[in-house]
Design a protein around this motif. Structure first.
Motif, PDB file in Angstrom:
ATOM      1  N   GLY A  75      -4.561  74.729  63.348  1.00  0.00           N
ATOM      2  CA  GLY A  75      -5.159  75.606  62.351  1.00  0.00           C
ATOM      3  C   GLY A  75      -5.881  74.883  61.238  1.00  0.00           C
ATOM      4  N   THR A  76      -5.671  73.582  61.103  1.00  0.00           N
ATOM      5  CA  THR A  76      -6.308  72.857  60.004  1.00  0.00           C
ATOM      6  C   THR A  76      -7.746  72.481  60.347  1.00  0.00           C
ATOM      7  N   GLY A  77      -8.558  72.324  59.303  1.00  0.00           N
ATOM      8  CA  GLY A  77      -9.953  71.960  59.499  1.00  0.00           C
ATOM      9  C   GLY A  77     -10.117  70.614  60.174  1.00  0.00           C
ATOM     10  N   LEU A  78      -9.214  69.680  59.876  1.00  0.00           N
ATOM     11  CA  LEU A  78      -9.339  68.347  60.460  1.00  0.00           C
ATOM     12  C   LEU A  78      -9.078  68.373  61.964  1.00  0.00           C
TER      13      LEU A  78
ATOM     14  N   CYS B 149      -7.541  70.720  51.073  1.00  0.00           N
ATOM     15  CA  CYS B 149      -7.364  69.501  51.864  1.00  0.00           C
ATOM     16  C   CYS B 149      -7.313  69.863  53.354  1.00  0.00           C
ATOM     17  N   GLN B 150      -8.205  69.289  54.139  1.00  0.00           N
ATOM     18  CA  GLN B 150      -8.412  69.726  55.508  1.00  0.00           C
ATOM     19  C   GLN B 150      -7.327  69.294  56.481  1.00  0.00           C
ATOM     20  N   PHE B 151      -6.394  68.473  56.037  1.00  0.00           N
ATOM     21  CA  PHE B 151      -5.273  68.080  56.899  1.00  0.00           C
ATOM     22  C   PHE B 151      -4.039  68.928  56.649  1.00  0.00           C
ATOM     23  N   CYS B 152      -4.118  69.876  55.714  1.00  0.00           N
ATOM     24  CA  CYS B 152      -2.941  70.628  55.254  1.00  0.00           C
ATOM     25  C   CYS B 152      -3.084  72.106  55.580  1.00  0.00           C
ATOM     26  N   LEU B 153      -1.978  72.712  56.032  1.00  0.00           N
ATOM     27  CA  LEU B 153      -1.995  74.144  56.345  1.00  0.00           C
ATOM     28  C   LEU B 153      -2.227  75.009  55.118  1.00  0.00           C
TER      29      LEU B 153
ATOM     30  N   GLU C 238       4.130  76.804  62.685  1.00  0.00           N
ATOM     31  CA  GLU C 238       3.774  76.128  63.928  1.00  0.00           C
ATOM     32  C   GLU C 238       3.191  77.087  64.969  1.00  0.00           C
ATOM     33  N   VAL C 239       3.592  78.360  64.935  1.00  0.00           N
ATOM     34  CA  VAL C 239       3.120  79.298  65.959  1.00  0.00           C
ATOM     35  C   VAL C 239       2.108  80.303  65.419  1.00  0.00           C
ATOM     36  N   SER C 240       1.784  80.229  64.137  1.00  0.00           N
ATOM     37  CA  SER C 240       0.927  81.246  63.525  1.00  0.00           C
ATOM     38  C   SER C 240      -0.563  81.003  63.733  1.00  0.00           C
ATOM     39  N   TYR C 241      -0.954  79.764  64.059  1.00  0.00           N
ATOM     40  CA  TYR C 241      -2.379  79.436  64.031  1.00  0.00           C
ATOM     41  C   TYR C 241      -2.964  79.143  65.399  1.00  0.00           C
ATOM     42  N   ASP C 242      -2.178  79.314  66.450  1.00  0.00           N
ATOM     43  CA  ASP C 242      -2.692  79.155  67.816  1.00  0.00           C
ATOM     44  C   ASP C 242      -1.868  80.074  68.714  1.00  0.00           C
TER      45      ASP C 242
END
Length: 585
Positions: free
Chosen positions: A363-366, A190-194, A92-96
């Motif tokens: 962090g996800t593409g979606l 899959c663009q909705f998945c980390l 949860e905190v790694s991608y922003d």
């Protein structure tokens, strides 16, 4: 330093694998104490427990399901322990990182991504020269500005220490779900998945994993869930592990896997159907959508025909419970398209069908392309969508009504026979049954009050009656059948109206006693017959239904025998036991 690795689990029965890897990797240089709580625990109780441990540093493992509750804990901790170092890590905190550093001035550091080596190096610097710029993979504030150090190379999983050899965990192994991973990463995008963010799949040492599993089983573990994103990506590896688990099984042990259904080879399923004991394995299969355009837009490669073959082969084997997942709200999946997706998957009759709603994970593409599809979504975790360019909030509300009754009436398996009948005979499609009933449920305000088991039957009965549903009398008969067959003991009070008259009941028991065969077959005397059986009337021929599954409308009587040894009832058609011309047609 007194170091605590903590997290808030979704439920008490869950365990957190991440903080155990941190503890194992930091040893023997640092003795990390584990402190697990749940998101339902009162915030002040968690704070008090952590305060009493007198830590110098607390690390929290953060996910979408616990971040908001974790923040509440952190805010109070900082007020009462101004000098404690607070470290956050997890997906949860790694991608922003900049967002979290700005939002949470109470924290000191964020560990980015794979945390074992980073956390250990951070401890070294905090315990030494404080050269934080040397710690790869962390974020922190310096002079009020965010600093993000370069991410480190991936750790060699083959050399990872075991996270399972802690004596304090042994008393809890039989009561908790134990999570284990044999690989990290996912081959799909899959663009909705980390998992799409990490490229490639890396494996742990197989022999070490096997030794860990033996250790867990020897110490009482009952439920072990593999968290590999695609356990069966390698056919040879999956076969090797399946065989190992079959050989090493213990009574009551269950192993759960996330399986990609359309790449499951038929020979693997044949092997499991022949060799695996019933109930040993559970498969979780993500379907998400059967809309080809939707899957293309989220870069999800899926062959639904092959997936269907897998699910049906596994179901025919009767050995493995299957849990299938759907996601409502994916791009270009409008209400009607999702209705089709639901019906496509429900037709496979999985033991569990989970209807979830798209979450725009950081962090996800979606999430990055959310504006392109017109998404609106919650600002805070779990970031669930509120609508997009093809589905609005009204549609989402309706689908949530489906989700509510799906959980109660299918996934909990209280009346499987009834639901199968209604979804195949009384409504145009399965989705239509769940939608109409779910909408009715909401209008009755039942979602705002609790329910007992009997309430689920009376509420469905009320719905069928008020809506004048086709063949509702047959459905109510099946409801009664489901209710009785799933009870351990004779019910004291009936919720149904068609009670067998006392005179008829007496005549039937009299004939049973006179004929004697039924009592002899079950080794019952007259007193035990009355104590352990119950006679009920059904609107269909029980004998035909039990032999063929066909519903033939006619009045028939059944005697329900509640086995005193294990509480598993059996329903016997009375017309196969006695000839009672006056009462049995």
């Amino acid at each position: 330093m007194k170091i605590i690795a903590s997290t808030l689990n979704a439920k008490y029965i869950h365990t957190n694998l991440a903080i155990r890897y941190l503890k194992a990797y930091a040893a023997p240089d640092y003795d990390v104490e584990l402190a697990e709580y749940t998101i339902k625990d009162p915030t002040l109780n968690i704070v008090t427990d952590l305060y009493n441990k007198k830590p110098d540093l607390i690390g929290f493992s953060c996910y979408i399901w616990n971040i908001e509750e974790t923040i509440k804990v952190i805010e109070i901790i900082r007020k009462i322990m101004p000098d404690v170092k607070i470290v956050l890590g997890g997906p949860e905190v790694s991608y922003d990182v900049i967002h979290w550093l700005n939002r949470l001035p109470e924290i000191n550091y964020i560990v980015i991504g794979e945390g074992e080596e980073t956390f250990k190096q951070l401890l070294d610097e905090l315990n030494g020269n404080m050269e934080l710029d040397k710690v790869l993979g962390i974020g922190y504030l310096k002079d009020g500005k965010p600093v993000i150090n370069p991410v480190r190379n991936k750790v060699d999983l083959r050399e990872m220490p075991s996270p399972f050899r802690f004596e304090e965990d042994i008393p809890h192994l039989s009561k908790r779900v134990i999570y284990i991973e044999t690989s990290r990463g996912c081959p799909f995008s899959c663009q909705f998945c980390l998992s799409s963010i990490e490229v490639g799949v890396r494996y742990f040492n197989r022999e070490k994993i096997k030794e860990d599993i033996r250790y867990l089983l020897d110490n009482g573990a009952k439920t072990i869930k593999f968290v590999d994103r695609t356990f069966n990506i390698s056919r040879s590896y999956a076969m090797e592990m399946f065989q190992f688990l079959i050989d090493e099984r213990r009574p009551g042990a269950v192993f759960q896997f996330e399986i990609t259904g359309d790449i499951m080879r038929p020979e693997v399923i044949d092997f499991l159907n022949k060799e695996a004991p019933a109930g040993l394995f559970r498969f979780e299969i993500g379907v998400q959508s059967t809309n080809d355009l939707t899957n293309e837009l989220v870069k999800r490669r899926q062959n639904f025909e092959k997936l269907t073959r897998t699910v049906r082969m596994v179901k025919e084997g009767g050995k493995i419970i299957q849990h299938l997942d759907l996601i409502a709200g994916l791009p270009e999946e409008n209400y009607d398209s999702f209705r089709k997706t639901f019906n496509d998957v429900f037709e496979l009759e999985p033991e569990e069908l989970q209807l979830g709603f798209l979450k725009m994970l950081r962090g996800t593409g979606l999430r990055i392309s959310a504006k392109h599809f017109g998404y609106t979504y919650m600002d805070h975790a779990p970031y669930e969508i509120l609508g997009n360019n093809v589905i609005d909030f009204d549609d989402i509300i309706r689908i949530k009504q489906v989700e509510d009754v799906l959980e109660k009436y299918w996934n909990d398996h209280r009346m499987d026979r009834t639901v199968k009948f209604l979804t195949s005979q009384s409504f145009d499609t399965p989705f239509d049954f769940f939608q109409e009933f779910g909408t009715y449920w909401e209008k009755q305000n039942w979602s705002r009050i609790g329910h007992q088991l009997e309430d689920l039957f009376t509420r469905l009965k009320q719905f069928l009656s008020e809506k004048n549903i086709k063949d509702s009398d047959l459905a109510e008969g099946l409801m009664k059948y489901d209710y009785l067959i799933n009870r351990r003991y004779k019910p004291r009070k009936a919720w149904w109206d068609d009670i067998v008259e006392r005179k008829t009941r007496a005549e039937l028991y009299e004939e049973l006693i006179k004929e004697g065969k039924f009592m002899n077959d079950l080794n019952l005397n007259e007193r035990e017959l009355y104590k352990h059986t119950q006679i009920e009337v059904f609107p269909f021929c029980i004998k035909t239904y039990q032999q063929t599954g066909n519903i033939i409308p006619q009045t028939s009587f059944g005697i329900i025998y509640f086995e005193p040894a294990d509480g598993s009832p059996t329903i016997y058609p009375l017309d196969t036991i006695i000839v009672q011309k006056k009462t049995v047609s």
